[in-house]
Design an enzyme around this catalytic site. Structure first.
Site, PDB file in Angstrom:
ATOM      1  N   TYR A   1       7.602   3.814   8.725  1.00 31.97           N
ATOM      2  CA  TYR A   1       8.237   2.523   8.985  1.00 31.97           C
ATOM      3  C   TYR A   1       8.521   1.757   7.692  1.00 31.97           C
ATOM      4  O   TYR A   1       9.260   0.778   7.696  1.00 31.97           O
ATOM      5  CB  TYR A   1       7.351   1.674   9.905  1.00 31.97           C
TER       6      TYR A   1
ATOM      7  N   HIS B   1      -1.656   3.084   7.466  1.00 22.71           N
ATOM      8  CA  HIS B   1      -2.830   2.340   7.915  1.00 22.71           C
ATOM      9  C   HIS B   1      -4.109   3.152   7.773  1.00 22.71           C
ATOM     10  O   HIS B   1      -5.134   2.650   7.332  1.00 22.71           O
ATOM     11  CB  HIS B   1      -2.639   1.920   9.374  1.00 22.71           C
TER      12      HIS B   1
ATOM     13  N   ARG C   1       0.846  -1.206   0.000  1.00 23.85           N
ATOM     14  CA  ARG C   1       0.000   0.000   0.000  1.00 23.85           C
ATOM     15  C   ARG C   1       0.878   1.250   0.000  1.00 23.85           C
ATOM     16  O   ARG C   1       1.898   1.300   0.669  1.00 23.85           O
ATOM     17  CB  ARG C   1      -0.902  -0.035   1.227  1.00 23.85           C
TER      18      ARG C   1
END
Length: 329
Positions: free
Chosen positions: A242, A234, A230
């Protein structure tokens, strides 16, 4: 398929833009870069087959037949949304219309429900297939393993899709599971497992079509692992620092499902540059019309808050009250 890929990419970009401008309430869960997985698997389903998605699988739901106008009304909490303004944005579903189950948050909670639907199809002798989607992180949950196990035991007509983002929120695959791939876990349940490149929508579609027809023929479940990093975090609040920049750059450059499929269509002479431009203009127009429709749709009437809790009261089969007003009024 090209229309759906480009529509889903444009929708994702516009939704994020409106969210960051403070013009969209609630949260957003981008699936940008994963459209090949969503469109590819859902494209293999027939109208009466059922889809059990997550909060990130709006592209799959649009492929299954959801209406863009009602989707945007849902995002703005309006009466014309799929839950009549009782929830916002990602908790979308249209079971009565397009056999798409309303999103539930506790992942992978849709897996056991999909197993139940598949069991019902089998017991009734109906030629339908259930398909459930989850992310790689959900495969560490006991419900995931229980659903696969029961589906294999009873040879249920179900397709299990894992959209492997390589990161479960911020946890990389090597800290999620101690096997090289998710697909090979299928062996322990006695079902086929296949790993595909989510950046190639045709590869995803072929695997899904084979799995769907296998399920429909009574040969049981299949596990599909589609690897598709992605491009966003999130949720809208997550910058995803990260993820190594080199990895993200690689996926954007080489595994963009929208760009790759469009380039293939052009190279094969199936579409022209003018066709692509016209398609993009059509999508822009459809979005603007849907956005206007959503903002013009009324909010729910406060007095209806206790309705629709039980199927017996007929709320969901009746016309909703439209006196809740809009922001403009």
């Amino acid at each position: 398929m090209l229309y759906l890929l480009k529509l889903c990419r444009y929708l994702d970009e516009r939704i994020e833009s409106l969210y960051r401008q403070g013009r969209l309430p609630g949260a957003i869960y981008s699936g940008r870069g994963q459209e090949g997985t969503h469109v590819g698997v859902a494209f293999a389903l027939q109208a009466e087959d059922s889809l059990f998605p997550t909060h990130r699988d709006l592209s799959a739901q649009l492929t299954k037949g959801l209406d863009l106008k009602r989707v945007l009304a849902q995002y703005w909490g309006r009466i014309d949304g799929y839950t009549r303004g009782r929830d916002g944005n990602s908790h979308i579903g249209d079971w009565q219309g397009n056999k798409t189950w309303t999103v539930m948050s506790h992942l992978p909670i849709a897996y056991p429900v999909a197993a139940g639907a598949a069991l019902a199809y089998k017991r009734r002798g109906e030629p339908h297939v259930a398909m459930a989607i989850c992310g790689d992180g959900a495969t560490s949950n006991g419900r995931w393993h229980e659903a696969l196990n029961v589906s294999a035991i009873h040879r249920l007509p179900v397709v299990w899709v894992v959209n492997n983002n390589l990161y479960a929120y911020s946890t990389p695959n090597p800290l999620e599971f101690h096997v090289p791939t998710i697909a090979e876990r299928a062996d322990s349940y006695g079902m086929p497992g296949v790993r595909v490149d989510g950046g190639d929508v045709l590869e995803v579609y072929r695997a899904a079509a084979d799995a769907v027809e296998r399920a429909r023929a009574g040969e049981g479940p299949t596990l599909i692992e589609s690897v598709s990093l992605r491009w966003r975090g999130h949720a809208g609040h997550d910058p995803a620092k990260y993820v190594p920049k080199e990895l993200l750059d690689e996926y954007v450059a080489q595994h963009d499902p929208v760009k790759n499929f469009e380039a293939w269509m052009l190279a094969e002479g199936l579409v022209s540059s003018d066709d692509v431009q016209e398609l993009h203009a059509r999508i822009e127009k459809e979005f603007e019309e849907a956005h206007e429709y959503a903002l013009a749709s009324p909010f729910p009437e406060p007095g209806d808050v206790t309705k629709g809790l039980w199927v017996e009261d007929g709320y969901w089969s009746s016309e909703p009250g439209r006196a809740g007003g809009t922001e403009a009024s």
